[in-house]
Design a protein around this motif. Structure first.
Motif, PDB file in Angstrom:
ATOM      1  N   LYS A  10      -0.675   2.919   9.098  1.00 22.15           N
ATOM      2  CA  LYS A  10      -0.265   4.219   9.646  1.00 22.15           C
ATOM      3  C   LYS A  10       0.478   5.027   8.593  1.00 22.15           C
ATOM      4  CE  LYS A  10       1.964   6.261  13.687  1.00 22.15           C
ATOM      5  NZ  LYS A  10       2.608   7.351  12.920  1.00 22.15           N
ATOM      6  N   GLY A  11      -0.003   6.214   8.332  1.00 23.45           N
ATOM      7  CA  GLY A  11       0.617   7.085   7.346  1.00 23.45           C
ATOM      8  C   GLY A  11       1.713   7.923   7.962  1.00 23.45           C
ATOM      9  N   PRO A  12       2.297   8.793   7.172  1.00 22.54           N
ATOM     10  CA  PRO A  12       3.368   9.661   7.675  1.00 22.54           C
ATOM     11  C   PRO A  12       2.816  10.719   8.639  1.00 22.54           C
ATOM     12  CG  PRO A  12       2.755  10.303   5.457  1.00 22.54           C
ATOM     13  CD  PRO A  12       1.993   9.033   5.753  1.00 22.54           C
ATOM     14  N   ASP A  13       3.620  11.104   9.584  1.00 21.25           N
ATOM     15  CA  ASP A  13       3.193  12.112  10.561  1.00 21.25           C
ATOM     16  C   ASP A  13       3.562  13.519  10.120  1.00 21.25           C
ATOM     17  OD1 ASP A  13       2.061  10.298  12.366  1.00 21.25           O
ATOM     18  OD2 ASP A  13       4.028   9.848  13.203  1.00 21.25           O
ATOM     19  N   THR A  14       4.676  13.617   9.417  1.00 15.83           N
ATOM     20  CA  THR A  14       5.158  14.943   9.029  1.00 15.83           C
ATOM     21  C   THR A  14       5.657  14.941   7.591  1.00 15.83           C
ATOM     22  OG1 THR A  14       7.347  14.427   9.875  1.00 15.83           O
ATOM     23  CG2 THR A  14       5.840  15.545  11.377  1.00 15.83           C
ATOM     24  N   CYS A  15       5.724  16.111   7.015  1.00 14.99           N
ATOM     25  CA  CYS A  15       6.262  16.290   5.671  1.00 14.99           C
ATOM     26  C   CYS A  15       7.770  15.989   5.688  1.00 14.99           C
ATOM     27  CB  CYS A  15       6.018  17.725   5.226  1.00 14.99           C
ATOM     28  SG  CYS A  15       6.888  18.199   3.724  1.00 14.99           S
ATOM     29  N   PRO A  16       8.257  15.214   4.701  1.00 18.41           N
ATOM     30  CA  PRO A  16       9.690  14.899   4.664  1.00 18.41           C
ATOM     31  C   PRO A  16      10.550  16.109   4.304  1.00 18.41           C
ATOM     32  CG  PRO A  16       8.598  14.057   2.703  1.00 18.41           C
ATOM     33  CD  PRO A  16       7.504  14.580   3.610  1.00 18.41           C
ATOM     34  N   LYS A  17       9.931  17.144   3.790  1.00 17.53           N
ATOM     35  CA  LYS A  17      10.701  18.322   3.368  1.00 17.53           C
ATOM     36  C   LYS A  17      10.753  19.391   4.456  1.00 17.53           C
ATOM     37  CE  LYS A  17      10.933  21.853  -0.236  1.00 17.53           C
ATOM     38  NZ  LYS A  17      10.289  22.407  -1.445  1.00 17.53           N
ATOM     39  N   CYS A  18       9.560  19.790   4.951  1.00 22.13           N
ATOM     40  CA  CYS A  18       9.524  20.910   5.891  1.00 22.13           C
ATOM     41  C   CYS A  18       9.081  20.483   7.292  1.00 22.13           C
ATOM     42  CB  CYS A  18       8.603  22.007   5.367  1.00 22.13           C
ATOM     43  SG  CYS A  18       6.845  21.588   5.399  1.00 22.13           S
ATOM     44  N   LYS A  19       8.820  19.172   7.450  1.00 22.47           N
ATOM     45  CA  LYS A  19       8.458  18.609   8.759  1.00 22.47           C
ATOM     46  C   LYS A  19       7.114  19.102   9.274  1.00 22.47           C
ATOM     47  CE  LYS A  19      12.417  16.623   8.625  1.00 22.47           C
ATOM     48  NZ  LYS A  19      12.469  15.214   8.167  1.00 22.47           N
ATOM     49  N   SER A  20       6.317  19.664   8.397  1.00 19.99           N
ATOM     50  CA  SER A  20       4.994  20.115   8.820  1.00 19.99           C
ATOM     51  C   SER A  20       4.068  18.920   9.032  1.00 19.99           C
ATOM     52  CB  SER A  20       4.404  21.042   7.753  1.00 19.99           C
ATOM     53  OG  SER A  20       3.015  21.243   8.000  1.00 19.99           O
TER      54      SER A  20
ATOM     55  N   PRO B  32       0.814  -1.223   0.000  1.00 18.72           N
ATOM     56  CA  PRO B  32       0.000   0.000   0.000  1.00 18.72           C
ATOM     57  C   PRO B  32       0.843   1.266   0.000  1.00 18.72           C
ATOM     58  CG  PRO B  32       0.068  -0.924   2.195  1.00 18.72           C
ATOM     59  CD  PRO B  32       0.883  -1.836   1.313  1.00 18.72           C
ATOM     60  N   ILE B  33       1.126   1.749  -1.168  1.00 15.47           N
ATOM     61  CA  ILE B  33       1.860   3.015  -1.271  1.00 15.47           C
ATOM     62  C   ILE B  33       0.863   4.120  -1.613  1.00 15.47           C
ATOM     63  CG2 ILE B  33       3.643   4.283  -2.512  1.00 15.47           C
ATOM     64  CD1 ILE B  33       5.032   1.659  -3.055  1.00 15.47           C
ATOM     65  N   TYR B  34       0.789   5.099  -0.752  1.00 16.86           N
ATOM     66  CA  TYR B  34      -0.157   6.190  -0.971  1.00 16.86           C
ATOM     67  C   TYR B  34       0.596   7.478  -1.250  1.00 16.86           C
ATOM     68  CZ  TYR B  34      -3.597   3.002   0.958  1.00 16.86           C
ATOM     69  OH  TYR B  34      -4.399   1.926   1.173  1.00 16.86           O
ATOM     70  N   GLU B  35      -0.111   8.381  -1.901  1.00 16.30           N
ATOM     71  CA  GLU B  35       0.495   9.660  -2.227  1.00 16.30           C
ATOM     72  C   GLU B  35      -0.055  10.731  -1.290  1.00 16.30           C
ATOM     73  OE1 GLU B  35       1.286  10.200  -6.170  1.00 16.30           O
ATOM     74  OE2 GLU B  35       1.693  12.321  -6.060  1.00 16.30           O
ATOM     75  N   TYR B  36       0.845  11.527  -0.780  1.00 14.31           N
ATOM     76  CA  TYR B  36       0.468  12.602   0.137  1.00 14.31           C
ATOM     77  C   TYR B  36       0.962  13.933  -0.406  1.00 14.31           C
ATOM     78  CZ  TYR B  36      -0.530   8.971   3.571  1.00 14.31           C
ATOM     79  OH  TYR B  36      -1.054   7.894   4.215  1.00 14.31           O
ATOM     80  N   ALA B  37       0.332  14.986   0.044  1.00 10.16           N
ATOM     81  CA  ALA B  37       0.783  16.323  -0.325  1.00 10.16           C
ATOM     82  C   ALA B  37       0.833  17.179   0.930  1.00 10.16           C
ATOM     83  CB  ALA B  37      -0.152  16.943  -1.352  1.00 10.16           C
ATOM     84  N   CYS B  38       1.896  17.950   1.061  1.00  5.95           N
ATOM     85  CA  CYS B  38       2.038  18.835   2.205  1.00  5.95           C
ATOM     86  C   CYS B  38       1.221  20.097   1.987  1.00  5.95           C
ATOM     87  CB  CYS B  38       3.516  19.178   2.399  1.00  5.95           C
ATOM     88  SG  CYS B  38       3.789  20.367   3.732  1.00  5.95           S
ATOM     89  N   GLN B  39       0.489  20.515   3.008  1.00  9.53           N
ATOM     90  CA  GLN B  39      -0.342  21.703   2.886  1.00  9.53           C
ATOM     91  C   GLN B  39       0.478  22.984   3.052  1.00  9.53           C
ATOM     92  OE1 GLN B  39      -4.077  21.007   2.409  1.00  9.53           O
ATOM     93  NE2 GLN B  39      -2.677  19.400   1.740  1.00  9.53           N
ATOM     94  N   ASP B  40       1.671  22.866   3.540  1.00 10.60           N
ATOM     95  CA  ASP B  40       2.489  24.047   3.791  1.00 10.60           C
ATOM     96  C   ASP B  40       3.441  24.347   2.635  1.00 10.60           C
ATOM     97  OD1 ASP B  40       1.288  24.652   6.128  1.00 10.60           O
ATOM     98  OD2 ASP B  40       2.783  23.733   7.406  1.00 10.60           O
TER      99      ASP B  40
ATOM    100  N   ARG C  38       0.943  19.082   8.658  1.00 11.87           N
ATOM    101  CA  ARG C  38      -0.257  19.322   7.860  1.00 11.87           C
ATOM    102  C   ARG C  38      -0.109  18.688   6.479  1.00 11.87           C
ATOM    103  NH1 ARG C  38      -2.896  24.593   7.304  1.00 11.87           N
ATOM    104  NH2 ARG C  38      -0.992  25.328   6.327  1.00 11.87           N
ATOM    105  N   ILE C  39      -0.210  17.366   6.463  1.00 16.84           N
ATOM    106  CA  ILE C  39      -0.132  16.643   5.201  1.00 16.84           C
ATOM    107  C   ILE C  39      -1.474  16.003   4.914  1.00 16.84           C
ATOM    108  CG2 ILE C  39       2.335  16.216   5.186  1.00 16.84           C
ATOM    109  CD1 ILE C  39       1.864  13.619   6.548  1.00 16.84           C
ATOM    110  N   LYS C  40      -1.760  15.869   3.644  1.00 12.12           N
ATOM    111  CA  LYS C  40      -3.064  15.375   3.223  1.00 12.12           C
ATOM    112  C   LYS C  40      -2.875  14.227   2.248  1.00 12.12           C
ATOM    113  CE  LYS C  40      -7.359  17.010   1.091  1.00 12.12           C
ATOM    114  NZ  LYS C  40      -8.011  18.165   0.452  1.00 12.12           N
ATOM    115  N   GLN C  41      -3.600  13.145   2.478  1.00  9.81           N
ATOM    116  CA  GLN C  41      -3.484  11.997   1.583  1.00  9.81           C
ATOM    117  C   GLN C  41      -4.230  12.260   0.281  1.00  9.81           C
ATOM    118  OE1 GLN C  41      -4.636   8.245   3.277  1.00  9.81           O
ATOM    119  NE2 GLN C  41      -4.675   7.239   1.306  1.00  9.81           N
ATOM    120  N   GLN C  42      -3.585  11.960  -0.825  1.00 11.99           N
ATOM    121  CA  GLN C  42      -4.219  12.109  -2.122  1.00 11.99           C
ATOM    122  C   GLN C  42      -5.031  10.856  -2.440  1.00 11.99           C
ATOM    123  OE1 GLN C  42      -3.433  15.345  -3.772  1.00 11.99           O
ATOM    124  NE2 GLN C  42      -3.125  15.320  -1.579  1.00 11.99           N
ATOM    125  N   MET C  43      -5.930  10.977  -3.387  1.00 10.09           N
ATOM    126  CA  MET C  43      -6.784   9.839  -3.731  1.00 10.09           C
ATOM    127  C   MET C  43      -5.953   8.675  -4.257  1.00 10.09           C
ATOM    128  SD  MET C  43      -9.797  10.507  -2.867  1.00 10.09           S
ATOM    129  CE  MET C  43     -10.677   9.211  -3.733  1.00 10.09           C
TER     130      MET C  43
END
Ligand SMILES: [Zn+2]
Length: 76
Positions: A23-33, A2-10, A35-40
């Protein structure tokens, strides 16, 4: 797998994440925010880019509802 796509809101970074144990990611790998949202699906994301549209609506992604697998090869 199960590989899902996420996008950072920041920082608007999109990334794929291998979800283990539901369990999905807790923080953005780039800015550590957090506020990440799972894409369809990655499929909907790619088809949106290839069509040249910049609007991010859930309508285009919902057409790929049968594409929850890690591979989108048979989606279109
Ligand atoms: Zn970010």
């Amino acid at each position: 797998m199960p590989i899902y796509e996420y996008a950072c809101q920041d920082c608007s970074k999109s990334f794929e994440y291998l979800v283990l144990g539901g369990k999905g990611p807790d923080t953005c790998p780039k800015c550590k925010s957090p506020r990440i949202k799972q894409q369809m699906s990655a499929c909907g994301f790619h088809s949106k880019n290839s069509s040249g549209q910049t609007t991010s609506t859930s309508a285009s992604a919902s057409s790929c509802s049968g594409c929850s697998a890690s591979s989108c090869a048979g989606c279109h």
